[in-house]
Design a protein around this motif. Structure first.
Motif, PDB file in Angstrom:
ATOM      1  N   THR A   1       0.781  -1.392  -0.065  1.00 44.62           N
ATOM      2  CA  THR A   1      -0.137  -0.010   0.042  1.00 44.62           C
ATOM      3  C   THR A   1       0.779   1.350   0.102  1.00 44.62           C
ATOM      4  N   TRP A   2       1.967   1.095  -0.211  1.00 44.59           N
ATOM      5  CA  TRP A   2       2.762   2.407  -0.401  1.00 44.59           C
ATOM      6  C   TRP A   2       2.620   3.312  -1.564  1.00 44.59           C
ATOM      7  N   SER A   3       2.978   4.512  -1.199  1.00 42.24           N
ATOM      8  CA  SER A   3       2.887   5.386  -2.545  1.00 42.24           C
ATOM      9  C   SER A   3       3.797   5.298  -3.496  1.00 42.24           C
ATOM     10  N   ALA A   4       3.605   6.019  -4.613  1.00 42.09           N
ATOM     11  CA  ALA A   4       4.529   5.574  -5.680  1.00 42.09           C
ATOM     12  C   ALA A   4       6.180   6.175  -5.169  1.00 42.09           C
ATOM     13  N   ALA A   5       5.912   7.458  -4.225  1.00 44.32           N
ATOM     14  CA  ALA A   5       7.173   7.827  -3.906  1.00 44.32           C
ATOM     15  C   ALA A   5       7.933   7.020  -3.070  1.00 44.32           C
ATOM     16  N   GLU A   6       7.091   6.537  -2.361  1.00 39.31           N
ATOM     17  CA  GLU A   6       7.412   5.172  -1.392  1.00 39.31           C
ATOM     18  C   GLU A   6       8.202   4.296  -2.020  1.00 39.31           C
ATOM     19  N   VAL A   7       7.686   3.768  -3.043  1.00 34.94           N
ATOM     20  CA  VAL A   7       8.412   2.699  -3.947  1.00 34.94           C
ATOM     21  C   VAL A   7       9.562   3.165  -4.588  1.00 34.94           C
ATOM     22  N   VAL A   8       9.506   4.268  -4.835  1.00 34.24           N
ATOM     23  CA  VAL A   8      10.616   4.783  -5.678  1.00 34.24           C
ATOM     24  C   VAL A   8      11.763   4.841  -4.602  1.00 34.24           C
ATOM     25  N   GLU A   9      11.613   5.336  -3.506  1.00 33.57           N
ATOM     26  CA  GLU A   9      12.444   5.502  -2.217  1.00 33.57           C
ATOM     27  C   GLU A   9      13.249   4.195  -2.193  1.00 33.57           C
ATOM     28  N   TYR A  10      12.240   3.015  -1.852  1.00 31.29           N
ATOM     29  CA  TYR A  10      12.770   1.932  -1.450  1.00 31.29           C
ATOM     30  C   TYR A  10      13.718   1.277  -2.769  1.00 31.29           C
ATOM     31  N   LEU A  11      13.265   1.614  -4.016  1.00 29.53           N
ATOM     32  CA  LEU A  11      14.140   0.931  -4.998  1.00 29.53           C
ATOM     33  C   LEU A  11      15.376   2.088  -5.146  1.00 29.53           C
ATOM     34  N   THR A  12      15.399   2.970  -4.523  1.00 32.16           N
ATOM     35  CA  THR A  12      16.744   3.881  -4.587  1.00 32.16           C
ATOM     36  C   THR A  12      17.493   3.651  -3.382  1.00 32.16           C
ATOM     37  N   SER A  13      17.055   3.479  -2.209  1.00 34.22           N
ATOM     38  CA  SER A  13      17.853   3.506  -0.967  1.00 34.22           C
ATOM     39  C   SER A  13      17.744   2.008  -0.197  1.00 34.22           C
ATOM     40  N   GLY A  14      16.769   1.233  -0.410  1.00 33.69           N
ATOM     41  CA  GLY A  14      16.518  -0.010   0.058  1.00 33.69           C
ATOM     42  C   GLY A  14      15.878   0.473   1.334  1.00 33.69           C
ATOM     43  N   PHE A  15      15.316   1.368   1.959  1.00 32.29           N
ATOM     44  CA  PHE A  15      14.607   1.627   3.018  1.00 32.29           C
ATOM     45  C   PHE A  15      12.925   1.771   2.917  1.00 32.29           C
ATOM     46  N   THR A  16      12.411   1.103   3.525  1.00 37.00           N
ATOM     47  CA  THR A  16      10.773   0.908   3.632  1.00 37.00           C
ATOM     48  C   THR A  16      10.274   2.222   4.294  1.00 37.00           C
ATOM     49  N   PRO A  17       9.017   2.624   4.072  1.00 36.80           N
ATOM     50  CA  PRO A  17       8.509   3.791   4.853  1.00 36.80           C
ATOM     51  C   PRO A  17       8.589   3.527   6.249  1.00 36.80           C
ATOM     52  N   GLU A  18       8.664   2.334   6.808  1.00 33.11           N
ATOM     53  CA  GLU A  18       8.611   1.957   8.184  1.00 33.11           C
ATOM     54  C   GLU A  18      10.205   2.080   8.780  1.00 33.11           C
TER      55      GLU A  18
END
Length: 296
Positions: free
Chosen positions: A242-259
């Motif tokens: 249920t992540w936002s598109a920006a959160e998915v991009v961040e995960y694919l960039t840094s490896g960090f989840t919203p949590e």
């Protein structure tokens, strides 16, 4: 009795002949490749998007060593343990000297240089959607990587799965060149689909399989048991992710989840690869994932 035996033998021979015909290895359309010239610079992006080093570098490779595609990593499954081969440009132990057509046959059709079927541990059922120019660019980049003289290790696969010819039937049953997400997509969504369904082969891990190892495309990206037998690969459809598109991009960039958890396991390699792509590609993947039908 002799007539029955003759009829039985005729049926057996016809069946065997049909098996040989249906299971015969195929080849790409040579005309699609003969006029292509690969661009190594563009091929580097294809290389990282396709995750080649994640499987074919040595298990503990870091940094520049990831570009030495010596093979040797083990990939356990219900059918046996598959060994990543040496695909460096070494002329003896690797794939140095392969023509573009031979390379395309392996990558997109799962057919080796000697005409043998390759196991779908190589995700050619995703790579079969690659553009021929991307295949040529990928080869141009890989041709310039360091060679390794380390021999490939044999797969640890027992009967009947060691009968390579039977993979021709598997391909007839389960190979698919159609996109899972069809319809009228925006250019960004189309690019995201190309990365997710073809190059990055996300469905190969995140989609459940049937008893014969075929992808259950109706449950696309809904999660699957880890082939190693340890844990489960997560559901990344909107039903669970249920992540936002920006959160998915961040995960694919840094490896960090919203949590603020960090990526682990083989997915860490995926994130490392994705982080090497343009930001627009990661945004495209995020846009694509929002199109996938939700599975709860």
């Amino acid at each position: 009795m002799s007539r029955l035996l003759s009829a039985f033998l005729a049926v057996v021979l016809l069946g065997f002949g049909g098996f040989l015909l249906l299971s015969a290895p195929q080849s790409v359309d040579v005309g699609q490749y003969e006029a292509l010239t690969g661009d190594a610079t563009k091929g580097e992006l294809v290389f990282w998007a396709a995750g080649c080093a994640s499987c074919h570098a040595a298990a503990d490779a870091k940094g520049a060593d990831e570009l030495v595609l010596t093979g040797g990593q083990e990939f356990p499954s219900a059918f046996g343990t598959f060994m990543a081969p040496n695909i460096s440009p070494d002329a003896t132990q690797g794939i140095g000297g392969w023509t573009l057509v031979e390379f395309a046959n392996a990558v997109t059709l799962g057919v080796g240089r000697a005409g043998e079927h390759l196991y779908p541990a190589l995700p050619y059922n995703a790579y079969n959607k690659m553009l021929p120019q991307d295949v040529a660019d990928l080869k141009a980049f890989m041709d310039g990587l360091p060679p390794s003289a380390t021999p490939s290790q044999p797969h640890q696969v027992g009967f009947p799965f060691n009968i390579r010819r039977s993979l021709g039937i598997w391909k007839l049953l389960f190979e698919n060149t159609d996109w899972v997400i069809a319809g009228d997509l925006t250019p960004e969504q189309t690019r995201g689909r190309y990365i997710a369904e073809a190059l990055a082969h996300c469905g190969e891990c995140h989609t459940p399989r049937n008893a014969l190892g075929g992808l259950q495309r109706s449950a696309w990206l809904s999660g699957a048991p880890n082939p190693s037998g340890k844990g489960r690969i997560p559901n990344i459809t909107p039903g669970k992710l249920t992540w936002s598109a920006a959160e998915v991009v961040e995960y694919l960039t840094s490896g960090f989840t919203p949590e603020f958890d960090s990526v682990g396991g083989h997915m860490a390699h995926v994130v490392e690869n994705m982080a090497k792509l343009p930001a627009s590609d990661r945004q495209a993947v995020a846009a694509y994932l929002q199109l996938v039908p939700a599975v709860n």
